[in-house]
Each structure stands twice: as structure tokens, then as C-alpha cells.
Design a protein around this motif. Structure first.
Motif, PDB file in Angstrom:
ATOM      1  N   ASP A 164       0.846  -1.192   0.000  1.00  0.00           N
ATOM      2  CA  ASP A 164       0.000   0.000   0.000  1.00  0.00           C
ATOM      3  C   ASP A 164       0.886   1.248   0.000  1.00  0.00           C
ATOM      4  OD1 ASP A 164      -1.995   1.835   0.094  1.00  0.00           O
ATOM      5  OD2 ASP A 164      -2.841   1.202   2.006  1.00  0.00           O
ATOM      6  N   ASP A 173      -0.363   5.031   1.215  1.00  0.00           N
ATOM      7  CA  ASP A 173      -0.291   5.374   2.640  1.00  0.00           C
ATOM      8  C   ASP A 173       1.131   5.728   3.052  1.00  0.00           C
ATOM      9  OD1 ASP A 173      -2.979   5.074   3.065  1.00  0.00           O
ATOM     10  OD2 ASP A 173      -2.840   3.071   3.948  1.00  0.00           O
ATOM     11  N   LYS A 174       2.091   4.973   2.530  1.00  0.00           N
ATOM     12  CA  LYS A 174       3.495   5.238   2.879  1.00  0.00           C
ATOM     13  C   LYS A 174       3.961   6.564   2.281  1.00  0.00           C
ATOM     14  CE  LYS A 174       3.833   1.694   5.372  1.00  0.00           C
ATOM     15  NZ  LYS A 174       3.755   1.907   6.811  1.00  0.00           N
ATOM     16  N   LYS A 202       2.036   9.154   1.876  1.00  0.00           N
ATOM     17  CA  LYS A 202       1.451  10.172   2.772  1.00  0.00           C
ATOM     18  C   LYS A 202       2.298  10.330   4.027  1.00  0.00           C
ATOM     19  CE  LYS A 202      -3.380   9.653   1.415  1.00  0.00           C
ATOM     20  NZ  LYS A 202      -4.697   9.100   1.798  1.00  0.00           N
ATOM     21  N   GLU A 203       2.705   9.201   4.617  1.00  0.00           N
ATOM     22  CA  GLU A 203       3.549   9.254   5.812  1.00  0.00           C
ATOM     23  C   GLU A 203       4.869   9.959   5.501  1.00  0.00           C
ATOM     24  OE1 GLU A 203       4.186   5.460   7.786  1.00  0.00           O
ATOM     25  OE2 GLU A 203       2.131   4.840   7.306  1.00  0.00           O
TER      26      GLU A 203
END
Length: 196
Positions: A173, A176-177, A179-180
Motif C-alpha cells: 500500500d 499510505d506510505k 502520505k507518511e
């Protein structure tokens, strides 16, 4: 004469496209030049005429991928007129572009291993770091960033993003990473922002 030059350019581009598909799917070590020339309907001699060897062909593919990612970053940055947002957009686009399935193996795995660190860095500088440095210098001229070394900032951010790309690539995914990663990058960049 012009027709021959156009045909030569087409042949080179076709070889790069075919080789890119093979390198992406199979990895450098498992690619045979015979498969590439057969698919291109050429002889090995024709391939060697344009590229000295397999490594030379891979370098051309690697450079094409670097250029493509660089253009993706430029397009994303240009979506804003605000210099700060251009930097954020560009950083995010770099992360997104480098981890795309058709780029990962060439950029992250085989690139450094096949070309060596020195060539890898030269390509990274040519297609990524120079644009990043120009943006940071522009932002310093606009008094948006602290008056610290633009070279040091460029290497720091480039190194961080290259390492983030390797980290992101390990996860299924990736959105999500990313975004982090962007949250952390933005906090880092805030530390460089000039307080007015």
C-alpha cells in the motif's frame, strides 16, 4: 540523409522501449540481448552499433526512466504558482514516480548495482538534484528559506527522498506510505522555512 537520421532515432527508441520492458519484467541479470534484438527484428550487430553492450543499453534505459521521472516532477511542481507548494508537489511527485512498478526495478535495484554508485549519482544529479537545487535557490532568493547552504539542503533532501523511495517500495500500500513520507518531509522542510 534526414530520413536515415530519423530511422536511426526510431530504431534507438524502439530498442530502448523493448529493453525497458525486459529489464522491468526480468531484471538486468536475466535479460538476454538476443530476446531484445529478436523482438526488435534486428541483428545483434545493429544493437552493438547503437549501444556498445548490454550495460550501455541499460544505461540508455536508466537515463530514459530518470528523464521521465524528472518530467513528472516538473509537471507536478508547475501545477502551483506558489514556490513552497511547488517544492511540496515536486517532492511528492518524485516519490510517486520512482516507486511506479515500471520504474522500481530499473531505478532502485538494478540502477545502482549495474551502473555503479558514481554513474548512478551523476544521473540522479542531472535529472533530479539540479532541479531541486534550482527550486531551493529560488526560494532562498524569495526569502522563503533560511540562508543555509543550498548544496547541503539539496543533498540532504535528495538523500532523504532516495531512501524514502526504497522504504516505500517495500510496501504493497504505497499511497499510505507516501502520505507518511510527505508528512515527515514537510516537517523537515518547515525547519528550513524562513520565519518572517
Amino acid at each position: 540523409m534526414r530520413k536515415n537520421k530519423t530511422e536511426t532515432e526510431r530504431t534507438i527508441q524502439r530498442l530502448i522501449e523493448i529493453a525497458r520492458n525486459h529489464f522491468t519484467t526480468n531484471g538486468y541479470a536475466n535479460v538476454s540481448l538476443e530476446e531484445i534484438v529478436n523482438e526488435a527484428d534486428l541483428t545483434r550487430g545493429a544493437l552493438y552499433h547503437h549501444f556498445k553492450n548490454k550495460k550501455g543499453l541499460f544505461l540508455a534505459v536508466f537515463e530514459a526512466v530518470q528523464k521521465e521521472v524528472g518530467e513528472y516532477v516538473e509537471e507536478a511542481a508547475a501545477k502551483s504558482n506558489d514556490s513552497w507548494q511547488q517544492l511540496i508537489n515536486g517532492c511528492q511527485a518524485f516519490l510517486e514516480g520512482a516507486v511506479q512498478t515500471h520504474n522500481q526495478r530499473i531505478l532502485l535495484v538494478d540502477g545502482p548495482a549495474v551502473l555503479g554508485w558514481e554513474t548512478f549519482r551523476k544521473m540522479d544529479e542531472k535529472y533530479s538534484m539540479n532541479s531541486l537545487k534550482e527550486q531551493l535557490q529560488l526560494m532562498q532568493e524569495q526569502n522563503l528559506l533560511k540562508p543555509v547552504s543550498a548544496d547541503a539542503m539539496t543533498h540532504c533532501l535528495s538523500g532523504a527522498m532516495n531512501e524514502l523511495v526504497l522504504w516505500i517500495a517495500d510496501y504493497p500500500d504505497q499511497k499510505d506510505k507516501i502520505k507518511e513520507a510527505m508528512m515527515v518531509l514537510q516537517h523537515m522542510l518547515e525547519g528550513l522555512r524562513e520565519n518572517k
